[in-house]
Structures are given as C-alpha cells and as structure tokens.
Design a protein around this motif. Sequence first.
Motif, PDB file in Angstrom:
ATOM      1  N   GLN A   1       0.832  -1.205   0.000  1.00  0.00           N
ATOM      2  CA  GLN A   1       0.000   0.000   0.000  1.00  0.00           C
ATOM      3  C   GLN A   1       0.866   1.254   0.000  1.00  0.00           C
ATOM      4  N   PHE A   2       1.990   1.213   0.725  1.00  0.00           N
ATOM      5  CA  PHE A   2       2.900   2.355   0.760  1.00  0.00           C
ATOM      6  C   PHE A   2       3.587   2.534  -0.591  1.00  0.00           C
ATOM      7  N   ILE A   3       4.055   1.432  -1.161  1.00  0.00           N
ATOM      8  CA  ILE A   3       4.739   1.499  -2.460  1.00  0.00           C
ATOM      9  C   ILE A   3       3.805   2.022  -3.544  1.00  0.00           C
ATOM     10  N   GLN A   4       2.538   1.585  -3.500  1.00  0.00           N
ATOM     11  CA  GLN A   4       1.569   1.977  -4.518  1.00  0.00           C
ATOM     12  C   GLN A   4       0.935   3.340  -4.265  1.00  0.00           C
ATOM     13  N   GLY A   5       1.268   3.993  -3.135  1.00  0.00           N
ATOM     14  CA  GLY A   5       0.740   5.325  -2.864  1.00  0.00           C
ATOM     15  C   GLY A   5      -0.602   5.342  -2.164  1.00  0.00           C
ATOM     16  N   GLN A   6      -1.088   4.178  -1.723  1.00  0.00           N
ATOM     17  CA  GLN A   6      -2.350   4.147  -0.982  1.00  0.00           C
ATOM     18  C   GLN A   6      -2.155   4.576   0.464  1.00  0.00           C
TER      19      GLN A   6
END
Length: 500
Positions: free
Chosen positions: A273-278
């Motif tokens: 989620q952090f990597i994908q910007g969520q």
Amino acid sequence: MKLENLLQQHFNYPSFRKGQREVISSILEGNHTIAMLPTGTGKSLCYQLPAYMLTGHVVIVSPLLSLMQDQAEQLMMNGEKRVIAFNSFLTLEEKQQALSQLYKYKFIFLSPEMLHANYVIQRLTELQIALFVIDEAHCISQWGYDFRPDYHKLGAVREKLGNPLTLALTATATPEVKEDIIQSLSLDNWKEFIYSVDRPNISLSVEAVDSFPEKTERLIELVNKLEGPGIIYFSSKKMSEQMASLLRERGVQDIAAYHGGMEQESRILIQQQFIQGQLNIICATSAFGMGINKENIRYIIHFHMPLQLESYLQEIGRAGRDGQKSVAILLYSPGDEQLPYQLAEGELPSDDQLTWLYHWITENPHALKYMSANELEIKRIAGLSDIQWRIIDNFLHSVTEDQLEESFNLIKNFSKDRLQVKRQKIKEIYRWIQLTECRRKNILNYFKEDNKIKIEDCCDICGLDYTKYYVSRTREDVIEGERGFHWKEHLAEILLSERI
C-alpha cells in the motif's frame, strides 16, 4: 548484449545508478568484489542483473527476515519465479521440499543461521554456485555496529562451497570494518568500489525539544506541514502503533503502523500500500524500509534516538531515491539517550540469564543434545529474545559437556565486549546530536571521507529552509482534523504507556 539493454529487458530501468554498472562489470569479469554503496542506490541490482548472465545459482546471505522476504518478493513481482527464501515463514515440510528441489531455483536466499545446518551446506555443494552474495556485509566485522557471530563464520562456509565468486555488499562500513570483511572472507584477490555515504539531496536536521509532550506536538505539526510520503521511525513497537493512532485522530490520513511483531500478511499489505501510494505515512520500527523500492519518499523523522550513526544513515537513506530534495529530522528531548542504552543491553544475554541456562543444562541429562527442540521453552522461562537466543545458540552449537563452562565464559566475554562497542556507538551519535558545527562534515569524518563539501540546505547548523519541504495546506484543513478530538487525554495515555 549491452548491460543497459539487459537492464531495460529484465528490470525496465533506463539507466544505472551510481556504482551499479562498475560493480556489475567487476563481477562479470570474474572478480571477487566488495561494494559500499549508500542506501537508496540499489545494491540488490548488483547481484540480480549478473545472475541472468552467469551460469549457475546465486546464493544470497541476508541477516534480516524482512529484508530477505522483501527482495525475494520483488524478484517474483518482476516475473522471476525461480526464487526461494529459507526462513521461518516456511514450514518444515516446505523447507524439506524446497531443499529436495534446490536445483530449480536461480536465486536462493538464506539466513546465516541456516548455514549452520550440514544438510543445507551439503545440498548447496551439489549445485553450481555462480555467485555467493553477502548482503549487509558489515555484520561480518566485530567492529561493525551490527556484528553477527554467524556472519563471522561465512569465510568457512564459503570455503566449503568451493570459494565461489563472491560479492560483499554494504551501505555503511568504516575502513576498519572493510578490512575485517576482507580478512574474514579470506579474499586473496578482489576489487572494491567504495562510494561516499553522503546523500547530498537529503537535508539533515536535529530539533531539540524540552519534553515528550512537546516532541509529540512537534511531530504532529511536522506531519501536517511536510510533503509526503514519509516514514517516522520509533524504537518501540507499541509507540509506533500508538503514534499512528494519535496522528489519525488528529486528522492525518493514509497512515499505518509497521513493526516486526505484526503478522506477515499485514506487513506485506502495508508495504504494498505504501509502495503503490495508498498509504502516505508509515510509523515504523527499523524493521521497515530495507528492500522497499519506493523512490519518492520525501522525509524521514526519527522520534527516538537511533543506536548508532550507521543505522541512522541507512534509515534516512530511504528518502530521496529519485534524486529530489528530501529532509531527515531527528527529534531529541533530554534523556532520550537512556532508551538506546536499555535496548543495547537487551540485545545481549545477561549474566542472570546465562547462569540460569548453565544450571538448567547441567541439571538436565541430554539437555545440550535437545536444546534446539526446547528452544521455545528455554526462551520463555529464561526470558530470552530471538537475538539473545541466536548468540547463545551460536556459542553452544556442537559443544560437549566438557566444553560447557568454557563456552559460557566465552558468551559472557562476548556480551561484555559487544555492549562496550554498542555504548561507544550511542555516545558517538549523542555527540553528533549535540554538535554546533556541520552535521554532514562530521558524518564524513567518521567514515574517513573527504569533507570538503558545500551543499545548499545542508543541515540545521549550516542553514536549512524547512518551507521547501512543506505542502500547501489551508488552516481549515487542519482545524477539521482536530475537531472533536481531546488530544490531551490521548497524550496522557501515551505518556503512561511509555513509562510502562
């Protein structure tokens, strides 16, 4: 085929980062190689790309389960299926099955402890090992901040494997640590690529506050002002969770806690989620960040004082991997240095714990033979952490009853020496926090590097314009987040738990 074409083909990167091409070329030329590349420059690519050009298997020794898992998963997400990570996430049945089919895997990740097992070494000797990789190689050195006894034995492991082509990787190693790595691995001929630990695009700042409540309020203020994504580091799992909760209640959105005590599925979900910007902000312990491939992290905040400059540099190095300006802020209040001292002592077995274990072994027939089988029970009764157990197990591995007393004396002497090294590291970063001269130059001096540098927004002492890192937010946005929240009551709860 040109290396740049292979880079594009396998990893979809248009160009190499500083140092990557040189290290990869050295390996492909058949040279044992030592590479010190700053955090954030993509050290893992230095063995992943050559793997596709070398015949045989790549064995990667990694000290952390989270790092090993992250790197294995990233390879698989990139389309590489021939990956296995031997760690505690695998069941005994899964480990046995993987070992029986080891020839199927191109990338084999192992903890140094796994290399204790003769059956693992035996299976590896049956393979053609194209490259033996030691990640976080500073763990080899007894002078390193994160010395691991099992790492110190990797030279003997390497010999058993036929002295394969070797790559030692680290982000932070003083000249003394580098020499220790070379000697321990018995490298006769090698090439080394030592790059500066400095990351010029990361501004350094230490903010002194008078108390824990003031530090908490300053953290909330910074998070509301700074342009994300960001990581906030804590030394306590409980504090990472509680501060994430407090920030959410103060109107901060897209935030989560992360630490090694969480379920594997939760950790993987939060990472993605952090990597994908969520998610925009992670409240984390040091378990978060290694192997995380996210280029646009804009700030790192340390709520608790790190245990040494080396780990501090590794953690702030997760910011600004895209080369854009980022900021690292360490919040300090009087007495903060006490927690690192407590943590350092807690990483090593105490005399009381060792005395209890010695008597338990001497009073129980066959105790040495079945120590591994009784690991969970011993750790529970003696109050041993995983790290403490690894140290003890390392010294007692294959020990006979006649050698028991001598082995326990060795453990005590080792723990005493390591605690002295750790205390010295804490003193060094405490002095760095108290500096009245350029923080960056002081770090470069510590690593015996040329400190004749001049960087805009270098550090808080040289002059630093925080507004360059702020996001534009209206006063109404902040008020809306605070509406209906009794922050003093919540802060009192956190203060109470911090004392417990």
